[in-house]
Design an enzyme around this catalytic site. Structure first.
Site, mmCIF file in Angstrom:
data_model
loop_
_atom_site.group_PDB
_atom_site.id
_atom_site.type_symbol
_atom_site.label_atom_id
_atom_site.label_comp_id
_atom_site.label_asym_id
_atom_site.label_seq_id
_atom_site.Cartn_x
_atom_site.Cartn_y
_atom_site.Cartn_z
ATOM 1 N N GLU A 44 9.938 20.894 -1.050
ATOM 2 C CA GLU A 44 9.822 19.444 -0.840
ATOM 3 C C GLU A 44 10.681 18.693 -1.848
ATOM 4 O O GLU A 44 11.330 17.705 -1.536
ATOM 5 C CB GLU A 44 8.354 19.027 -0.963
ATOM 6 C CG GLU A 44 8.051 17.600 -0.521
ATOM 7 C CD GLU A 44 8.096 16.587 -1.655
ATOM 8 O OE1 GLU A 44 8.043 15.386 -1.371
ATOM 9 O OE2 GLU A 44 8.202 17.003 -2.836
ATOM 10 N N ASN A 45 10.714 19.204 -3.074
ATOM 11 C CA ASN A 45 11.465 18.528 -4.124
ATOM 12 C C ASN A 45 12.964 18.595 -3.867
ATOM 13 O O ASN A 45 13.690 17.621 -4.076
ATOM 14 C CB ASN A 45 11.148 19.175 -5.481
ATOM 15 C CG ASN A 45 11.329 18.208 -6.633
ATOM 16 O OD1 ASN A 45 10.729 17.145 -6.648
ATOM 17 N ND2 ASN A 45 12.153 18.570 -7.583
ATOM 18 N N GLU A 67 4.430 13.026 -6.428
ATOM 19 C CA GLU A 67 4.035 12.652 -7.790
ATOM 20 C C GLU A 67 4.445 11.221 -8.144
ATOM 21 O O GLU A 67 3.732 10.522 -8.862
ATOM 22 C CB GLU A 67 4.624 13.630 -8.818
ATOM 23 C CG GLU A 67 4.104 13.358 -10.230
ATOM 24 C CD GLU A 67 4.407 14.481 -11.204
ATOM 25 O OE1 GLU A 67 4.269 14.257 -12.420
ATOM 26 O OE2 GLU A 67 4.777 15.577 -10.752
ATOM 27 N N GLY A 119 0.821 -1.193 0.000
ATOM 28 C CA GLY A 119 0.000 0.000 0.000
ATOM 29 C C GLY A 119 0.863 1.253 0.000
ATOM 30 O O GLY A 119 2.085 1.178 0.053
ATOM 31 N N GLN A 131 3.497 6.364 2.667
ATOM 32 C CA GLN A 131 3.595 7.802 2.933
ATOM 33 C C GLN A 131 2.559 8.542 2.092
ATOM 34 O O GLN A 131 2.618 8.528 0.859
ATOM 35 C CB GLN A 131 4.993 8.314 2.579
ATOM 36 C CG GLN A 131 5.168 9.796 2.854
ATOM 37 C CD GLN A 131 6.531 10.298 2.425
ATOM 38 O OE1 GLN A 131 7.373 9.525 1.978
ATOM 39 N NE2 GLN A 131 6.749 11.597 2.540
#
Length: 303
Positions: free
Chosen positions: A129-130, A96, A75, A78
């Site tokens: 975040e990237n 993404e 699953g 995160q």
């Protein structure tokens, strides 16, 4: 296990709440906003659109397949992060790869954190975040820094605080964008390291940059060799390859052949020293934390 099931059930309950037109949440002050914001909600993949501000432009297909296989077994561990656009409509902020991998195996829903943010906040969240990811190439990181400067109007000092990196580190990444686009592509594809790029950038003429880039590829030059080549050019305006050491020329044929194969595999010129009794040592250089992690992944992949 029971705890995980409870969380999933809660997520489905919140998902139903969000689909009720009488409970449409558009700000943190709306009724039931506290039940949704910051909690994990099961959202339908079809209700989530891609983020036009996503700084990442390329995804490794093999890595996506591995992630999809993991998600199929375990699953989505995160949750992704989305922002609410309107009633039952969301836009991806981060995650993404998880989103793409989930779609590829036919999942209908995905766990998500819901944020309420304007376009500028969404872009900043996606970029910061990237940058924190471990698998980005140096050019992707540099482009993210540049977008924070151009579109969010952050200074290098402010970026340093946002991403937890030294200002000098940010400046070194940004300088890479002065490289010829062909060299930038070569760095993104792993043909040269950030160390090579930092050496080449000391030459302003991009045609000369390309000449040196070609010599790096054709001669498997290390960063140290590249630095020497650049220093020589700046002193003489002539591009001359570093002279081979006697140690290399005296190596047995089987080692010379092996050095070439090792160098092609690791993306660096590998150093091999052999003593008179046949014993030796192999040295694999790395030139940054990102370069070390790249080599580490190569080794882990083949274990």
């Amino acid at each position: 296990m029971a705890k995980a099931v409870k969380k999933q059930a809660l997520g489905r309950g919140l998902s139903a709440l969000l689909k009720d037109p009488s409970n449409d949440i558009s700000s943190v002050n709306d009724k039931n906003a506290d039940k949704v914001i910051g909690n994990i909600v099961e959202l339908e993949l079809g209700d989530i659109e891609m983020n036009p501000f996503q700084p990442r432009t390329s995804f490794n297909e093999e890595s996506l397949r591995e992630l999809a296989s993991s998600i199929k077994e375990l699953g989505v561990i995160q949750p992704i992060t989305v922002r609410k656009l309107g009633f039952n409509s969301y836009q991806l902020v981060s995650g993404e790869r998880r989103f793409r991998a989930s779609k590829s195996i036919g999942l209908k829903t995905i766990p998500a954190y819901i944020r309420i943010a304007n376009d500028q906040e969404s872009l900043e969240m996606a970029l910061v975040e990237n940058i924190q990811r471990q698998d980005l190439d140096p050019i992707e990181i540099a482009l993210s820094y540049q977008r924070l400067i151009d579109e969010i109007q952050l200074t290098q000092e402010q970026m340093s605080e946002r991403v937890g990196k030294k200002r000098s580190t940010i400046a070194n990444y940004l300088r890479l964008l002065k490289l010829d686009p062909i060299i930038q592509t070569g760095m993104r594809d792993g043909f040269i390291s950030m160390g090579h790029g930092r050496a080449i950038i000391n030459i302003e003429d991009q045609s000369v940059q390309l000449d040196i880039y070609e010599k790096i590829l054709s001669n498997k030059l290390s960063v140290r060799d590249t630095e020497a080549l650049v220093k020589s050019y700046n002193a003489t305006d002539s591009i001359e390859l570093p002279k081979k050491t006697k140690e290399t020329s005296d190596l047995p044929k089987y080692i010379k052949k092996g050095i070439k194969e090792f160098s092609e595999y690791f993306g660096h010129k590998i150093d091999v020293k052999v003593s008179s009794n046949g014993k030796g040592k192999i040295t694999i250089p790395f030139h940054s934390e990102e370069d070390f992690n790249r080599i580490k992944k190569l080794v882990e992949r083949d274990q």
